[in-house]
Design an enzyme around this catalytic site. Structure first.
Site, PDB file in Angstrom:
ATOM      1  N   GLN A 180       4.114   0.702   2.337  1.00 52.93           N
ATOM      2  CA  GLN A 180       4.314  -0.515   3.105  1.00 52.93           C
ATOM      3  C   GLN A 180       5.480  -1.296   2.505  1.00 52.93           C
ATOM      4  O   GLN A 180       5.518  -1.553   1.297  1.00 52.93           O
ATOM      5  CB  GLN A 180       3.042  -1.364   3.061  1.00 52.93           C
ATOM      6  N   ASP A 183      -5.816   1.766   9.022  1.00 53.60           N
ATOM      7  CA  ASP A 183      -5.563   2.602   7.844  1.00 53.60           C
ATOM      8  C   ASP A 183      -6.171   3.997   7.973  1.00 53.60           C
ATOM      9  O   ASP A 183      -6.989   4.422   7.151  1.00 53.60           O
ATOM     10  CB  ASP A 183      -6.086   1.926   6.563  1.00 53.60           C
ATOM     11  N   ASP A 217       0.788  -1.232   0.000  1.00 52.88           N
ATOM     12  CA  ASP A 217       0.000   0.000   0.000  1.00 52.88           C
ATOM     13  C   ASP A 217       0.822   1.285   0.000  1.00 52.88           C
ATOM     14  O   ASP A 217       1.764   1.436   0.793  1.00 52.88           O
ATOM     15  CB  ASP A 217      -0.893   0.069   1.241  1.00 52.88           C
TER      16      ASP A 217
END
Length: 498
Positions: A59, A162, A43
């Site tokens: 990430q 998130d 991500d």
């Protein structure tokens, strides 16, 4: 810097140095897509335009080509073409993040760069704990962790992560992707005056048993665009429905209006934002020119990752090219950012190409790193138009059903797989082709297909064919690709001499 943080950074840099030659020897290594220097990328995180630079955090698992206790890697750029590898932004060094610094976002406040992310913790029974955390930087490179700012509220499972933060009027807001204890996906809203103390406001939208939209909503993003509120997220648990929802997990959006005082998002239907095989966890930012810029992960969790051939070269996955978003007639359109035109070289153009019940090969299109643009005349006399790219993927348009389909070989070359959608007519196709990917923009970005390709490098040919008559103009540019350098701070962190 704590000893655990210093140790993790040292090990990560050692992995980069150890496998650099192997990684760079991969023939499928991309020319103009952000990639990990080693290991796994997923991500995009903390996408922001701050003090004249685009910051792309991501990430990153440096120690293997699988998932695990993620770091935050970090690239910056002033023009979205020349990129600098910055020091590692976050490592999973604290108790509240020991199994990963998961995805999050970034904001500017008081001239400082604040990031918010999910700290992931698992005990010896593999039971999950989740914490929403923050860190702050004065230079956009080195971060001081502030610790946990939100604990898991009642009513939700530990799949609560998130955070995306933005400012509306005089307050800060945070939306978090979540799962209820009844296993339904939802989005939870918080508000704050100072970015440190957060108040739970409630759910702005959720999956319902009579209107099911998955068991978990990941990577939420809420922003205003062209006079409407757009909520973008990645729901997990949708079953395929014809042309829809054919990846393991999806990414899409709804358009509507968020009532901040009532904590409710009034919105229309969910739409997939990308129709391809590899696209997930998109994140957007508003840059200093007022553009809403999107970057997505060119991958999907749990979807044939173990079959990708780059793993034998010690890396896997990359980001999409940056895209500008607009809302037209109630639908998001995506366009490659204007800056990418600076990569163009060696224009080939040919107008009024006409084929009828035949196949055609243009040797001028042979290659593997290029942009190709086709503009069509009327297709009323064409039953089917097809483009065969590198004997690996086929793009076809069926005039009767108005369907555009991508058919490619699976990563193990044992079968084929398809993704499709319907369009009103075939007007334009724009393809960004890199060493191991294609991003296809249909009708000026009304639909987009993003996917990886791993063809035999000996075959660089593109063939066109038709059943019936079709006329089109074509433009093709070779692309020079991104340039990369390592910042002096990153070299010092890695104990290299700048």
């Amino acid at each position: 810097m704590r000893n655990e943080d210093r140790s993790l950074r040292k090990k990560a840099y050692e992995e980069i140095n150890k496998y650099q030659k192997i990684v760079e020897s991969d023939p499928h290594r991309q020319d103009y897509h952000l990639m990990p220097p080693v290991g796994l990328m997923n991500d995009p995180n903390g996408l922001i335009h701050w003090q004249g630079k685009y910051h792309v955090f991501f990430q990153w698992m440096p120690f293997k080509t699988g998932h695990g206790a993620k770091f935050w890697g970090h690239y910056t750029s002033r023009d979205l073409i020349h990129w600098i590898w910055e020091p590692i932004a976050l490592t999973p060094s604290e108790w509240y993040e020991q199994n990963g610094c998961y995805s999050g976002s970034a904001v500017n406040h008081g001239g400082k760069l604040y990031v918010f992310y999910t700290g992931n913790v698992k005990n010896e029974k593999n039971e999950r704990e989740t914490y929403q955390c923050s860190a702050v930087s004065e230079d956009g490179v080195h971060f001081e962790k502030k610790g946990v700012v939100i604990h898991l509220p009642e009513g939700y499972s530990a799949h609560f992560r998130d955070p995306k933060v933005w400012k509306h009027e005089d307050k800060w807001y945070m939306v978090i992707g979540a799962q209820t204890q009844g296993d339904l996906g939802c989005a939870v809203l918080y508000t704050s005056d100072d970015l440190m103390v957060w108040e739970l406001k409630g759910e702005i939208s959720s999956s319902k048993e009579n209107d099911y939209l998955g068991y978990m909503w990941e990577c939420p993003d809420l922003f205003q665009l062209d006079g409407v509120d757009v909520f973008m997220f990645s729901p997990q648990g949708l079953e395929p429905q014809g042309m829809l929802y054919n990846n393991v997990h999806q990414s899409g959006y709804v358009i509507g209006e968020l009532e901040y005082d009532r904590t409710v998002l009034h919105h229309g239907p969910f739409r997939e934002i990308d129709r391809g095989f590899e696209f997930y966890a998109p994140q957007t930012t508003l840059d200093e020119d007022g553009r809403r810029i999107l970057i997505g992960w060119m991958g999907v969790p749990d979807q044939d990752e173990e079959k990708q051939p780059t793993r034998s070269y010690k890396w896997i996955h990359n980001m999409t090219i940056p895209r500008e978003l607009r809302v037209k007639k109630g639908k998001i359109h995506q366009s490659p950012v204007e800056e990418l035109k600076k990569m163009r070289r060696n224009l080939f153009e040919k107008e009024d190409i006409h084929i009828k019940d035949e196949s055609m090969h243009l040797s001028e299109l042979d290659g593997d790193v290029m942009e190709v643009f086709l503009k069509f005349g009327t297709t009323d006399s064409c039953n089917c138009f097809e483009i065969d790219l590198f004997d690996y993927v086929k793009l076809s348009y069926q005039n009767e059903t108005k369907e555009i389909t991508i058919r490619r070989k699976t990563f193990d070359n044992k079968s084929t797989e398809t993704r499709s959608c319907q369009i009103s007519s075939l007007e334009t196709l724009q393809m960004f082709i890199d060493q191991s990917s294609i991003e296809l923009f249909v009708n000026d970005g009304a639909e987009v297909f993003t996917f990886r390709i791993f063809p035999d490098k000996k075959n660089a040919a593109i063939h066109f064919s038709s059943s019936g008559s079709v006329t089109f103009d074509i433009w093709k540019w070779d692309l020079i690709g991104y340039t990369y350098q390592t910042s002096e701070e990153a070299m010092r962190d890695a104990n290299m001499n700048p």
